[in-house]
Structures are given as structure tokens and as C-alpha cells.
Enzyme design. Structure first.
Site, mmCIF file in Angstrom:
data_model
loop_
_atom_site.group_PDB
_atom_site.id
_atom_site.type_symbol
_atom_site.label_atom_id
_atom_site.label_comp_id
_atom_site.label_asym_id
_atom_site.label_seq_id
_atom_site.Cartn_x
_atom_site.Cartn_y
_atom_site.Cartn_z
ATOM 1 N N SER A 1 1.343 -4.978 -0.251
ATOM 2 C CA SER A 1 0.234 -4.732 0.679
ATOM 3 C C SER A 1 -1.134 -5.176 0.176
ATOM 4 O O SER A 1 -2.105 -5.103 0.926
ATOM 5 C CB SER A 1 0.172 -3.249 1.058
ATOM 6 O OG SER A 1 1.212 -2.951 1.940
ATOM 7 N N SER B 1 -0.476 -3.656 4.328
ATOM 8 C CA SER B 1 -1.271 -2.703 5.071
ATOM 9 C C SER B 1 -2.767 -2.774 4.753
ATOM 10 O O SER B 1 -3.580 -2.259 5.525
ATOM 11 C CB SER B 1 -0.775 -1.272 4.786
ATOM 12 O OG SER B 1 -0.855 -0.971 3.399
ATOM 13 N N LYS C 1 -10.124 0.255 0.942
ATOM 14 C CA LYS C 1 -9.067 0.567 1.914
ATOM 15 C C LYS C 1 -9.170 2.037 2.316
ATOM 16 O O LYS C 1 -9.368 2.905 1.452
ATOM 17 C CB LYS C 1 -7.700 0.277 1.290
ATOM 18 C CG LYS C 1 -6.514 0.486 2.228
ATOM 19 C CD LYS C 1 -5.213 0.106 1.525
ATOM 20 C CE LYS C 1 -4.010 0.189 2.435
ATOM 21 N NZ LYS C 1 -2.767 -0.229 1.752
#
Lengths: 70, 460
Positions: free
Chosen positions: B170, B146, B76
Site C-alpha cells: 500500500s 490504500s 495517511k
């Protein structure tokens, strides 16, 4: 003994938010202040039930850090 | 030649260890898969092909050791990667290239895994801006956030492992909507060092993983778990082997359900149906179900939505004053809200959080629970045109509470609806008992044998 906290204010206009921003040291654009007035009011409504809790029912964790080696 | 669209992390690792597949071949396959899938799903922000191929060649020359030799992973874009751009999904960090890896990235590389590139995230993981990433089950639907790129990438086979972060769901949320396995361990179990500070709600955030199977998640946690003096949240407790007992089954385990807290009335009927089928599967596998109540949890999201912006905003003070126009508008307003929330709200939210944590501990102890299960999301992945921009509260009522309590939580695919959309089963464990969470997830996975592969989408 039961402690209850006052329900937070849940109505703001953009000028309130601009003043809050100034207190926080941030200058807000007019369109941000307008949007945040609604967001802040919504936030206050959202958290209002949290203030129904009795403080003595909500324990405060120790500040002692078990990793602290002094 | 191995089929990356079907391979698991363990299978890839074992093929490389047996020299039936080279690290170079697997890395080449991964980049070929990326070339096939990225024009459609947009899971990556940037790639690190040259270094990845060089590392694969080193591994093939021999001498390297580790439990993840040659395994391709993505990261990420809020976790720092030495020598590779880490921009947090924001123009404010354009061109930012850290010198060193986040601790979790360092551990994966040390175990022989190969970093392929960075995965798409919402700006500073705040969940506010629109993403290019698309859900391979239906390109018109939410891919999760996210950590959106991680789940999608593992689903389509453009990585076999992905690192994400989870402050309210997330990791588990994108895992649920992409039918992958998402895991966040107990808060403090996995180091958060190297998460860019502007994207970290330090008391809620957990670094977690996306994999294709529960066993793969256990293999990854074997590498990731452990004390890190760089992270003040890290806790120095013994780390067991998570793979040793993962296939032991769940006969005799007690699993809680809380229907008065996680209410069927709040779920879509397809989710209720698949969740009830999952409960029957767990019982058939030998678990004992126990109904429990968590009455204070109805206040969880109010506490979370107070603590999250209050914790993230202070790291943005300077940029909010000096470069406000470089934020996405909704991200900027969320962060500004964090500067304006009265301190008494934060104080009371923190007290309520302590109450929730104590209530969970009491319920787990009194009911002698080994774990508790809920659906991961109350709904199927919504269509983009049905979503209110920036409003993800309706998506995290079942995941967010466990960020407040810090308990380990896993999302495992729970089947597809008649329309072919994924639903997830969430398994929540006792603090530091990830091993039992994996046992339950693996037993469910083996017993249920649910469909979890997306038909590869064509460009729309």
C-alpha cells in the site's frame, strides 16, 4: 513422517455462515451471509494448497521475545 | 520563486537552510499548489493550514534545528495526528481527533518538517471502497491504494514527503502508479505506534514514505528509523546513516532476479519491456545479475490474504455488532470474513509464512545477493472501469510477499509506457540493509534518467 491436513470445506450456504457468525458472537444480515458464503468458499479454495505443506517443513518461530527484560 | 512541481525534498531543505527560501514561502507555495491540484486529484482529506503557517513562522524566526526544516509533509489518515482529525477513511471515526501524534509524525515534526494535512486512504486501509483520488497520469485510472493520497500528492507537488502504511503493497503500489518513490523499511525498523488499531495488520503493516527521489527517501528514513518502546514490534538495532553511501554506485553488487517466481507471462508486455530495460541499466551500472528461484512464493498471497483479515478483524468486533451499517459494505464483509476464517487456516498460513521467510534468507545467502529486483506491479495502472471492485489481489503479487518476510523494499520509477503510463522497479533487500536498497535505487535512478513527471491534468 509426513503429516497432511484435510482439505478445508469449500462449499457453504448462507445458513452455514449465519451459524458460523453466531458461534463467533456476531449476528449477520441475510445479504452479508449470502455474500460471505461465496467469499468463504473462495477463501477455502485459495488456502487449500497451503495444506499440502508438510508441517515439519514449516518451522515455528520461537515465542521468546529478545526485548523482554523480565 | 521555487517551482513546487519540480522541487525535491533535499532541494527545498537546502534552499531553506541557505535562507534562499523561507519556510513561510514554501508553506504558502504548498497551499497554493494544493488549491490548484485538489479540485482535480483529491489527495487530501483535510488540511492543517493555520498550524502549518504558524510553525513555518516559528522556523523562520530562527532557533529551530533539524534535518527537515520547513519540509511540507502529508500523513495517511490512519496515522494519528495530535489535534488534527484522524478518521481512517471511515464514518465510524468521524470527528476523531487524537491527542498525540503517531511516532513517525512526531519524529518528522521534531526534525522541523511541517504537517500540511491528511491524505486519502481506503476505509481502515482495507482496499475495498471507492476513493475520490485520481491518478494525475490519467484521471480514469487507479491512483493506487490504500495510501492513495500520498503518492498522488507527492507526484503533483502538493507535498514533498508523505507517510503511508504498507501491509501488502500500500506504499509501493501507489508509488508505482504515480511514478514516485515508495519505501518500506524492514519490519520493526520504523515505529508503527499511533497507527489506528482498526487499520493495522500488526505483523504485515509497515509505515513507509513517498518521495520524489531515492535520496529523499534516505533523508526521511534517517529521521524515521530507530527503536520505539511504544511499539512492541520495534527492534533495537543500530541505525546507520542512509544518505552517506547512497551515491556510491553499485559496481560489484549482486542483484537477484527470479523469473520463475515473478513470471513474465503474468505481466503486461509493456511492463516486461521496461523491466528488462531496467535490468540492462543495472548491469551497465556495474551490478552482477543472478537468477534465483523462490518456489514457495507461489503460496504467498494465500497466506497474506488469510493473515491480513484475521489480524485486522478482532479490533472491529464491537463495531461489527453494534454499527455494521456505518462501514462501506465491502469493508464490512472483508472484516466479517476475518471473523469467520477457521483458526487452522491462520495457523497454516503462519507456518507457510515462516517457510517463505526461511526460503528468502537461504536464497539471499546461497546466491550471495545484495538485493533482488522485480517489477513493482505486473501491470500499468488499470482503468477504473476495468477493475473488479475490492479485488486488489491481482495488483500485489510482487509486493505482498515482502510483507510476509518483512524485508525492506523500495519502488522507484522505471519509465513510462508508450501510452505515458508509469511502471515501477522494486528493489528488495536483506533485513535491516536499507542502505544497499537505497544505493541500488539511486544508481538506477541516476543511470536510467526515466521520465517521472505527470503532465498536470485538467478537470475532465
Amino acid at each position: 513422517m509426513v503429516h497432511r491436513m484435510a482439505k478445508p470445506k469449500s462449499s457453504f450456504d448462507a445458513s452455514d455462515v449465519v451459524r458460523l457468525g453466531e458461534l463467533a458472537g456476531i449476528s449477520l444480515a441475510a445479504e452479508d451471509a449470502e455474500a460471505l458464503a461465496g467469499a468463504l468458499a473462495g477463501h477455502c479454495d485459495m488456502v487449500a494448497p497451503l495444506f499440502e505443506f508438510r508441517l515439519e517443513d514449516a518451522p515455528v518461530a520461537t515465542i521468546y521475545d529478545p526485548h523482554w527484560r523480565g | 520563486m521555487a517551482d513546487l512541481a519540480a522541487l525535491t525534498l533535499r532541494e527545498a531543505r537546502d534552499l531553506i537552510a541557505a535562507r534562499e527560501l523561507s519556510a513561510t514561502e514554501l508553506t504558502e507555495l504548498t497551499f497554493r499548489r494544493i488549491a490548484e491540484t485538489e479540485p482535480v486529484v483529491h489527495a487530501y482529506v483535510c488540511l492543517d493550514e493555520e498550524r502549518a503557517m504558524a510553525r513555518a513562522a516559528e522556523i523562520d524566526q530562527g532557533g529551530a534545528t533539524g534535518s527537515l526544516l520547513g519540509v511540507p509533509f502529508g500523513v495517511k489518515d490512519i496515522l494519528e495526528t495530535g489535534g488534527l482529525a484522524t478518521e481512517g477513511g471511515s464514518r465510524l471515526l468521524a470527528g476523531n481527533v487524537p491527542e498525540r501524534d503517531a511516532e513517525t509524525v512526531r519524529r518528522l515534526r521534531s526534525a522541523g518538517a511541517i504537517c500540511i494535512g491528511k491524505h486519502v486512504t481506503h476505509e481502515f486501509a482495507c482496499g475495498q471502497d471507492d476513493l475520490p483520488t485520481r491518478n494525475p497520469f490519467d484521471l480514469a485510472r487507479y491512483p493506487g491504494g490504500s495510501s492513495a493520497g500520498g503518492g498522488v500528492s507527492v507526484q503533483v507537488g502538493s507535498s514533498l514527503l508523505a507517510l503511508g502504511t504498507d501491509a501488502g503493497g500500500s506504499v509501493r503500489k501507489p508509488a508505482c502508479v504515480t511514478a514516485t518513490v515508495g519505501m518500506k523499511a524492514t519490519h520493526g525498523r520504523v515505529s508503527g505506534a499511533g497507527t489506528i488499531p482498526q487499520a493495522s495488520s500488526f505483523s504485515l503493516d509497515h509505515v513507509g514514505t513517498f518521495t520524489r527521489t531515492v535520496e529523499d527517501a534516505a533523508i526521511a528514513l534517517n529521521v524515521l528509523a530507530g527503536y520505539d518502546p511504544r511499539d512492541p514490534r520495534s527492534i533495537d538495532v543500530a541505525v546507520p546513516s542512509y544518505t552517506d553511501g547512497v551515491g556510491d554506485g553499485i559496481s560489484g553488487l549482486r542483484i537477484g532476479v527470479a523469473p520463475a517466481t515473478f513470471r513474465a507471462d503474468d505481466m503486461q508486455p509493456e511492463v516486461v519491456s521496461l523491466f528488462e530495460a531496467a535490468l540492462s541499466t543495472l548491469e551497465a551500472a556495474g551490478a552482477e545479475l543472478a537468477t534465483v528461484e523462490l518456489p514457495s512464493f507461489e503460496h504467498a498471497l494465500a497466506a497474506l490474504f488469510t493473515i491480513f483479515p484475521a489480524e485486522v478483524s478482532p479490533t472491529h468486533r464491537r463495531w461489527l455488532s453494534e454499527r455494521p451499517g456505518e462501514y462501506h459494505e465491502r469493508t464490512r464483509r472483508l472484516l466479517l470474513l476475518g471473523t469467520l476464517i477457521p483458526s487452522e487456516h491462520v495457523s497454516q498460513a503462519s507456518r507457510v509464512r515462516a517457510l517463505l521467510r526461511d526460503e528468502a534468507a537461504r536464497v539471499f545467502a546461497n546466491a550471495r545477493l545484495d538485493a533482488l529486483v522485480t517489477p513493482t506491479l505486473p501491470c500499468v495502472p488499470p482503468r477504473f472501469d476495468e477493475m473488479v471492485p475490492g479485488d486488489f489481489g491481482s495488483l500485489i503479487p510482487f509486493t505482498g510477499p515482502w510483507n510476509l518476510t518483512g524485508q525492506p523494499a523500495l519502488s522507484v520509477p522505471c519509465g513510462l509506457t508508450p501510452d505515458g503510463l508509469p511502471v515501477g522497479l522494486q528493489v528488495v533487500g536483506r533485513p535491516f540493509d536499507e542502505a544497499t536498497v537505497f544505493r541500488i535505487g539511486a544508481a538506477y535512478e541516476a543511470e536510467a534518467c526515466v521520465e517521472s513527471r505527470a503532465p498536470f491534468p485538467s478537470p475532465s
